[in-house]
Design a protein around this motif. Structure first.
Motif, PDB file in Angstrom:
ATOM      1  N   UNK A   3       0.822  -1.219   0.000  1.00 58.39           N
ATOM      2  CA  UNK A   3       0.000   0.000   0.000  1.00 58.39           C
ATOM      3  C   UNK A   3       0.852   1.264   0.000  1.00 58.39           C
ATOM      4  N   UNK A   4       2.141   1.137   0.317  1.00 58.75           N
ATOM      5  CA  UNK A   4       3.048   2.301   0.242  1.00 58.75           C
ATOM      6  C   UNK A   4       3.859   2.325  -1.047  1.00 58.75           C
ATOM      7  N   UNK A   5       3.629   1.331  -1.913  1.00 65.90           N
ATOM      8  CA  UNK A   5       4.421   1.290  -3.148  1.00 65.90           C
ATOM      9  C   UNK A   5       3.998   2.413  -4.102  1.00 65.90           C
ATOM     10  N   UNK A   6       4.998   3.026  -4.748  1.00 67.26           N
ATOM     11  CA  UNK A   6       4.653   4.047  -5.750  1.00 67.26           C
ATOM     12  C   UNK A   6       4.715   3.480  -7.166  1.00 67.26           C
ATOM     13  N   UNK A   7       4.910   2.164  -7.273  1.00 70.36           N
ATOM     14  CA  UNK A   7       4.817   1.524  -8.588  1.00 70.36           C
ATOM     15  C   UNK A   7       4.560   0.037  -8.381  1.00 70.36           C
ATOM     16  N   UNK A   8       3.265  -0.296  -8.336  1.00 66.07           N
ATOM     17  CA  UNK A   8       2.842  -1.682  -8.099  1.00 66.07           C
ATOM     18  C   UNK A   8       2.694  -2.352  -9.466  1.00 66.07           C
ATOM     19  N   UNK A   9       3.495  -3.419  -9.693  1.00 69.90           N
ATOM     20  CA  UNK A   9       3.481  -4.088 -10.992  1.00 69.90           C
ATOM     21  C   UNK A   9       2.630  -5.357 -10.851  1.00 69.90           C
ATOM     22  N   UNK A  10       1.387  -5.294 -11.326  1.00 72.74           N
ATOM     23  CA  UNK A  10       0.449  -6.427 -11.190  1.00 72.74           C
ATOM     24  C   UNK A  10       0.608  -7.315 -12.407  1.00 72.74           C
ATOM     25  N   UNK A  11       1.289  -8.443 -12.217  1.00 71.15           N
ATOM     26  CA  UNK A  11       1.619  -9.316 -13.355  1.00 71.15           C
ATOM     27  C   UNK A  11       0.665 -10.517 -13.366  1.00 71.15           C
ATOM     28  N   UNK A  12      -0.308 -10.482 -14.256  1.00 65.74           N
ATOM     29  CA  UNK A  12      -1.247 -11.603 -14.367  1.00 65.74           C
ATOM     30  C   UNK A  12      -2.220 -11.694 -13.222  1.00 65.74           C
ATOM     31  N   UNK A  13      -2.502 -10.547 -12.608  1.00 65.00           N
ATOM     32  CA  UNK A  13      -3.338 -10.513 -11.402  1.00 65.00           C
ATOM     33  C   UNK A  13      -4.770 -10.124 -11.736  1.00 65.00           C
ATOM     34  N   UNK A  14      -5.736 -10.884 -11.164  1.00 59.66           N
ATOM     35  CA  UNK A  14      -7.156 -10.538 -11.370  1.00 59.66           C
ATOM     36  C   UNK A  14      -7.552  -9.486 -10.344  1.00 59.66           C
ATOM     37  N   UNK A  15      -8.079  -8.364 -10.789  1.00 57.80           N
ATOM     38  CA  UNK A  15      -8.421  -7.248  -9.885  1.00 57.80           C
ATOM     39  C   UNK A  15      -9.827  -7.521  -9.340  1.00 57.80           C
ATOM     40  N   UNK A  16      -9.886  -8.276  -8.255  1.00 61.45           N
ATOM     41  CA  UNK A  16     -11.201  -8.677  -7.716  1.00 61.45           C
ATOM     42  C   UNK A  16     -11.264  -8.368  -6.231  1.00 61.45           C
ATOM     43  N   UNK A  17     -12.463  -8.541  -5.669  1.00 59.27           N
ATOM     44  CA  UNK A  17     -12.663  -8.132  -4.272  1.00 59.27           C
ATOM     45  C   UNK A  17     -11.866  -8.997  -3.304  1.00 59.27           C
ATOM     46  N   UNK A  18     -11.762 -10.307  -3.559  1.00 60.10           N
ATOM     47  CA  UNK A  18     -11.034 -11.121  -2.567  1.00 60.10           C
ATOM     48  C   UNK A  18      -9.555 -10.772  -2.570  1.00 60.10           C
ATOM     49  N   UNK A  19      -9.089 -10.149  -3.670  1.00 62.81           N
ATOM     50  CA  UNK A  19      -7.662  -9.773  -3.692  1.00 62.81           C
ATOM     51  C   UNK A  19      -7.433  -8.371  -3.153  1.00 62.81           C
ATOM     52  N   UNK A  20      -8.427  -7.463  -3.349  1.00 65.39           N
ATOM     53  CA  UNK A  20      -8.151  -6.046  -3.038  1.00 65.39           C
ATOM     54  C   UNK A  20      -9.193  -5.334  -2.178  1.00 65.39           C
ATOM     55  N   UNK A  21     -10.315  -5.998  -1.887  1.00 66.75           N
ATOM     56  CA  UNK A  21     -11.393  -5.246  -1.202  1.00 66.75           C
ATOM     57  C   UNK A  21     -11.000  -4.883   0.223  1.00 66.75           C
ATOM     58  N   UNK A  22     -10.028  -5.613   0.794  1.00 63.40           N
ATOM     59  CA  UNK A  22      -9.721  -5.338   2.211  1.00 63.40           C
ATOM     60  C   UNK A  22      -8.516  -4.420   2.342  1.00 63.40           C
ATOM     61  N   UNK A  23      -8.321  -3.594   1.292  1.00 65.82           N
ATOM     62  CA  UNK A  23      -7.178  -2.654   1.361  1.00 65.82           C
ATOM     63  C   UNK A  23      -7.441  -1.592   2.416  1.00 65.82           C
ATOM     64  N   UNK A  24      -6.433  -1.404   3.231  1.00 65.20           N
ATOM     65  CA  UNK A  24      -6.529  -0.350   4.260  1.00 65.20           C
ATOM     66  C   UNK A  24      -6.668   1.008   3.577  1.00 65.20           C
ATOM     67  N   UNK A  25      -5.750   1.214   2.613  1.00 65.97           N
ATOM     68  CA  UNK A  25      -5.857   2.463   1.844  1.00 65.97           C
ATOM     69  C   UNK A  25      -6.173   2.022   0.413  1.00 65.97           C
TER      70      UNK A  25
END
Ligand code: S1T
Ligand code: MG
Length: 540
Positions: free
Chosen positions: A268-290
């Motif tokens: 969450x502090x990264x200024x360049x997140x490289x999502x390689x083959x990642x599905x952008x779904x709720x179980x992967x990202x919905x619980x993001x603090x920020x």
């Protein structure tokens, strides 16, 4: 050669190594050819959901085609959920279904297994596959099969092949695999230039490895790329198990508020997140603090690369990774990571058992006897898997269907020959656990850990007032012998350790350990997940 034999040879040429199935009268003719031709081994199971899950797991663990063979109507439609799970999680599953012959539709009678029209099944499967074909023309069949199998691998999504029962033995020409489409090298180089520049300028770049990295067999290349670029690597919840057997700077699994703090902070502090083959779904990202600003990320998925507000189309992940590797030189960068720490040293005492104790016991077991690949069902068992040291894992981490664990563990052993560790809740075991009865015929001997809290506990955590989540205690250990395995019920940590030691020492029969977990006791990970989701919801 006949149409079925050509199809089987084509499946093998495209990477299939076995077939899981249940026949029916519309499928008997092609099943006979499967059995007699011996082109691919056939494993029959007991219920079509299990057939689909086992075939899906065989595809995932081998990064190749999985094949599920069923009959028309009652068989194929019974497997819809498993194929939907494969579609959602980008698993290259080939569905073979028997079907009515040409003349049968002219009888004027409605056919058994027919739902609405004879074409309904084909239409239903269009929604959960990337390509479909009915093999009703032997002249067209080789090209149709080549196209459908090429799409299955290219998109890493299920496909549907219907075999009319009057076509199975018709003479047919060989299937010639299609060459992959050409890639625009200028676009590829421009894209790689831009990615490398962004990563080089970033203060804290991070690589998140997603499921496509496994589906396209790229784990070793991605591990090398991360070392050469000096990128710490994380996986998502769904990507857990990726790179476990690679030399990669793997920090851990990102789960936002539910995860390990050092991983959450890194992502969450990264200024360049490289999502390689990642599905952008709720179980992967919905619980993001920020909320992660997806516009600041680099996303490579489904053959496209999104950077900021622009997209490079038609750049397959395999080509992208190869081009990046060719650019980054031959020397690994020296850099430090703080890898996730996993619980070890179970106290083998008379205390009752928590899910995190199970993870601790499994970590101790693998440290002593070596890693085992894991097949996990949906439920707290999957959250507990996040506390088990990195090892190969197949699980429905996004589509989140129950019933996956046991059949997937069988598919895993059929596909690799390796003994699987299966994690499954009592509710999910009630659905497909009985597939264990097929182990004896095929010599499979998984170790099965049933998280028996006598409850649909995940649901109770969100709605404790509902008594329909109480399942009552089922004595799964007592049922094991009748299914051809050994079973034991454990209620203390000492009993758990003894049962695991006994299980790992016993080969040739499945070992079922029915672990009594007091109701309301969650894994540390699920407890953090539930608290985090409730906190996030309260702030909405
Ligand atoms: N049916 C199917 C096939 N998959 C599902 N995911 C569900 C229903 C909804 C569901 C869950 S979690 C859960 C259900 C019923 C309870 C699982 O019970 P068990 O296997 O005993 O595991 P645990 O006690 O650890 O929860 C998800 C949220 O949709
Ligand atoms: Mg339960």
């Amino acid at each position: 050669m006949n149409l079925t034999e050509q199809l089987l040879h084509a499946l093998k040429k495209h990477g299939a190594r076995q077939i899981f199935g249940i026949p029916g009268d519309f499928a008997l003719p092609y099943f006979r050819i499967i059995e007699e031709s011996k082109i691919l081994p056939l494993y029959t199971l007991s219920h079509e959901p299990g057939v689909g899950f086992a075939a899906d797991a065989s595809a995932r663990i081998n990064a190749s085609l999985g094949v599920a063979a069923v009959t028309y109507g009652a068989g194929a439609l019974n497997m819809i959920n498993s194929v939907a799970a494969a579609f959602a999680e980008k698993s290259p599953l080939v569905v073979l279904s028997g079907g009515p012959g040409k003349g049968e539709s002219r009888s004027g009678l409605l056919l058994h297994h027919q739902a609405k029209t004879l074409d309904s099944q084909f239409q239903i499967f269009k929604e959960i596959t990337c390509d479909q074909v009915r093999l009703d023309d032997a002249a067209r069949a080789p090209a149709d099969i080549a196209r459908v199998l090429a799409n299955c691998l290219r998109h890493s999504e299920p496909v549907y092949i219907e075999i009319p029962r009057d076509m199975v033995a018709v003479p047919c020409a060989e299937v010639i695999p299609l060459a992959p489409p050409a890639v625009d090298q200028d676009a590829l180089n421009a894209c790689v230039d831009e990615i490398l520049e962004r990563l080089a300028q970033a203060r804290s770049p991070v690589l998140m490895a997603g499921v496509e990295v496994r589906r396209y067999g790229l784990e070793d290349k991605v591990a090398t790329l991360s070392r050469r670029l000096g990128l710490p690597v994380v996986t998502s919840f769904m990507g857990r198990g990726l790179l476990a057997d690679q030399d990669a700077p793997l920090v851990g699994t990102y789960m936002g508020v539910a995860g390990f703090p050092e991983v959450t902070e890194l992502v969450e502090n990264s200024d360049s997140l490289f999502l390689l083959g990642e599905i952008i779904c709720d179980t992967n990202f919905a619980v993001s603090q920020t909320k992660i600003d997806m516009r600041k990320t680099i996303q490579a998925l489904n053959g496209r690369v999104n950077i900021g507000y622009h997209t490079y189309a038609d750049l397959p992940l395999t080509e992208l990774v190869a081009c990046m590797l060719a650019r980054v030189g031959q020397v690994d960068k020296a850099f430090e990571i703080t890898p996730q720490v996993f619980p070890r040293g179970l106290k083998a005492d008379a205390a009752s058992i928590t899910p995190t104790d199970i993870a601790t016991a499994v970590n101790d077991l693998m440290a002593e006897h070596g890693k085992m690949p894991i097949a996990s069902d949906m439920g707290d068992c999957l959250f507990t898997a996040m506390e088990i040291a990195h090892t190969a894992l197949v699980a429905p981490g996004y589509y989140a269907t129950m019933g996956y664990g046991v059949p997937a563990g069988l598919g895993l052993q059929a596909a690799t020959g390796e003994r699987a560790l299966i994690l499954v809740g009592d509710g999910a075991f009630q659905m497909t656990g009985w597939e264990l009865g097929n182990c004896r015929r095929y010599g499979w001997d998984p170790i099965v850990l049933v998280f028996n809290n006598a409850s649909w506990e995940m649901l109770r955590t969100f709605q404790p007032e509902s008594s329909f989540n109480d399942l009552g205690h089922w004595g799964f250990a007592d049922m094991a012998a009748g299914l051809g395995g050994d079973g034991v019920r454990v209620t203390t940590r000492a009993e758990l350790k003894a049962a695991l030691d006994q299980a790992v020492a016993t080969r040739g029969r499945f070992q079922l350990i029915d672990v009594t977990i007091p109701q309301g006791v969650l894994s540390d990970t699920l407890a953090r997940f539930v608290a985090g989701v409730k906190r996030l919801n309260a702030n909405k």
